[in-house]
Structures are given as C-alpha cells and as structure tokens.
Design a protein around this motif. Sequence first.
Motif, PDB file in Angstrom:
ATOM      1  N   HIS A 190      38.628  61.483  16.201  1.00 50.12           N
ATOM      2  CA  HIS A 190      40.072  61.267  16.098  1.00 50.12           C
ATOM      3  C   HIS A 190      40.644  62.323  15.146  1.00 50.12           C
ATOM      4  CE1 HIS A 190      40.479  57.199  18.020  1.00 50.12           C
ATOM      5  NE2 HIS A 190      39.186  57.141  17.725  1.00 50.12           N
TER       6      HIS A 190
ATOM      7  N   VAL B  70      33.842  56.283  13.599  1.00 58.08           N
ATOM      8  CA  VAL B  70      34.957  57.207  13.818  1.00 58.08           C
ATOM      9  C   VAL B  70      34.847  58.384  12.867  1.00 58.08           C
ATOM     10  CG1 VAL B  70      37.463  57.464  13.497  1.00 58.08           C
ATOM     11  CG2 VAL B  70      36.556  55.485  14.730  1.00 58.08           C
TER      12      VAL B  70
ATOM     13  N   TRP C 251      33.020  58.744  17.691  1.00 56.61           N
ATOM     14  CA  TRP C 251      34.352  58.829  18.286  1.00 56.61           C
ATOM     15  C   TRP C 251      35.216  59.753  17.425  1.00 56.61           C
ATOM     16  CZ3 TRP C 251      35.443  56.028  22.763  1.00 56.61           C
ATOM     17  CH2 TRP C 251      34.492  55.072  23.127  1.00 56.61           C
TER      18      TRP C 251
ATOM     19  N   SER D 245      32.723  52.389   9.721  1.00 61.59           N
ATOM     20  CA  SER D 245      33.281  51.658  10.858  1.00 61.59           C
ATOM     21  C   SER D 245      32.593  50.339  11.166  1.00 61.59           C
ATOM     22  CB  SER D 245      33.236  52.549  12.104  1.00 61.59           C
ATOM     23  OG  SER D 245      33.948  53.755  11.900  1.00 61.59           O
TER      24      SER D 245
ATOM     25  N   ASN E 287      42.696  52.808  22.100  1.00 61.92           N
ATOM     26  CA  ASN E 287      41.906  52.257  20.998  1.00 61.92           C
ATOM     27  C   ASN E 287      42.504  50.965  20.440  1.00 61.92           C
ATOM     28  OD1 ASN E 287      39.520  52.533  19.498  1.00 61.92           O
ATOM     29  ND2 ASN E 287      40.635  53.333  17.730  1.00 61.92           N
TER      30      ASN E 287
END
Length: 227
Positions: free
Chosen positions: A152, A204, A150, A161, A104
């Motif tokens: 995480h 994210v 995404w 984001s 990333n």
Amino acid sequence: MTARSSLGPPKRQPADPWVVHGSLLGRSLLGRPVANFERGDPNAPHRILVVGCVHGSESAGIAVANRLQSIPIPPNLDLWVIPSANPDGVARGTRTNGRGVDLNRNFGRHWHRIGRRGDLQYSGTGPLSEPETRLLVQTINRVRPDVTIWFHQPIGVVDESGGDPAIERSFANMAGMPLMRLSRYPGGVTNWQNANFPGTTAFVVELPPGPLTALRAGELAQAVIAQ
C-alpha cells in the motif's frame, strides 16, 4: 519461517526457478485481467504471495512485483505474485475499484457497511460483493501461502498486521522501514487472512508516496524473498 500447510495446491514437478509461469486469475468488474505469476519449486516447503496493488491510487508496489519476475530466488521457495488486484482503479487513478468500492474494506472479517458509493472507504453492498475480492479469496484458499505481503501507500511503514511479529520485523529490518501497528478496519484482508489461516502471516507494507526507483524496488524485492 512457517511450515506450509499440507492443504495447498497438488504437488507438481519441480520447476526451473528462472521460469515465470503466468496465468489469468479472472477479470475485474470492468473486464480487465487480474493476472498472477509463479516462480520457484511448487513442492518447496515455503510459499510466499505478494500483492503489488490493492488501492489503484497506491500503485508503487507494482514495481516490486515486476522486479520479482527476474531476481534470483532460493531453491526452497514457491513464489506467487499478483502485480495488481485492482486494475480498474489503477487505470482510473482511484483508490476504489470500478464500482467505487474500497477492496480492502470488502472482505468478510467483521465486515460492516462503511459510507456510500463515492466515499473513499465505501465497503460495498456486502462482504465479497466485488469480483476482485472474490478472486483474491479463491486464490488465497487455493495457494495457502505461509506469508502474504500486501503493498500500500503512502505512510512509509511496515504494519504489525496480526501475524507473526518476527516475520514483520524481519521484513522491516531488511527493507530499512519502521515497524508500527496501524489502525484495524472492518473488512480488511489481512484481518481475514490472519484469522482464517492460523500459523500463517499476512501483513501490510505501506510504501512512501510516489513511484519507487529501480534500486529501491530491487531492495524491497530482495526483502520479500528473504521472508
């Protein structure tokens, strides 16, 4: 909800929404498979891409990806899921890939060298230097998702984001998570997606530390398909 680009994959026959179509995108640096699956109608007006894991030591999102194989999905959805984009990191329990690169920090948007091999955020020798990031770029260019999520860890928030804040807020509300703007980093994938695919949203989801319960994975999967 954003209308899907007409530049996506060629139209195919409508699919049974319960059928899971798996495929191999390619292989990681150390030769492990990077796989995806697709569910729903490939001609649907809305396409979502989910990536369960990018940093190998942040793997809780894989449980959400796996749950997406079996839950009911709406008829107007084409769902693409990559359970793990970093299988070498998952196998080794490391944030980075098999070469020690933080995937990333390896995308092309404002890339610059960060650290050196052995550092947690080492950005590689150049943008897209890693096979995993190249596979992801190829897939996103081909699929052209309207929304990309995404996963995480371990902050426990949904990140603003840079896409459509209404979509990010909708997911946060459904998931029962706070919405906040986290730091931007050079070479980040959501920065690249949101800059290069106007009208789409990549964001994210930072899950909390540790594994997810089956119940929580199911709740997050439901939040995914509602976007």
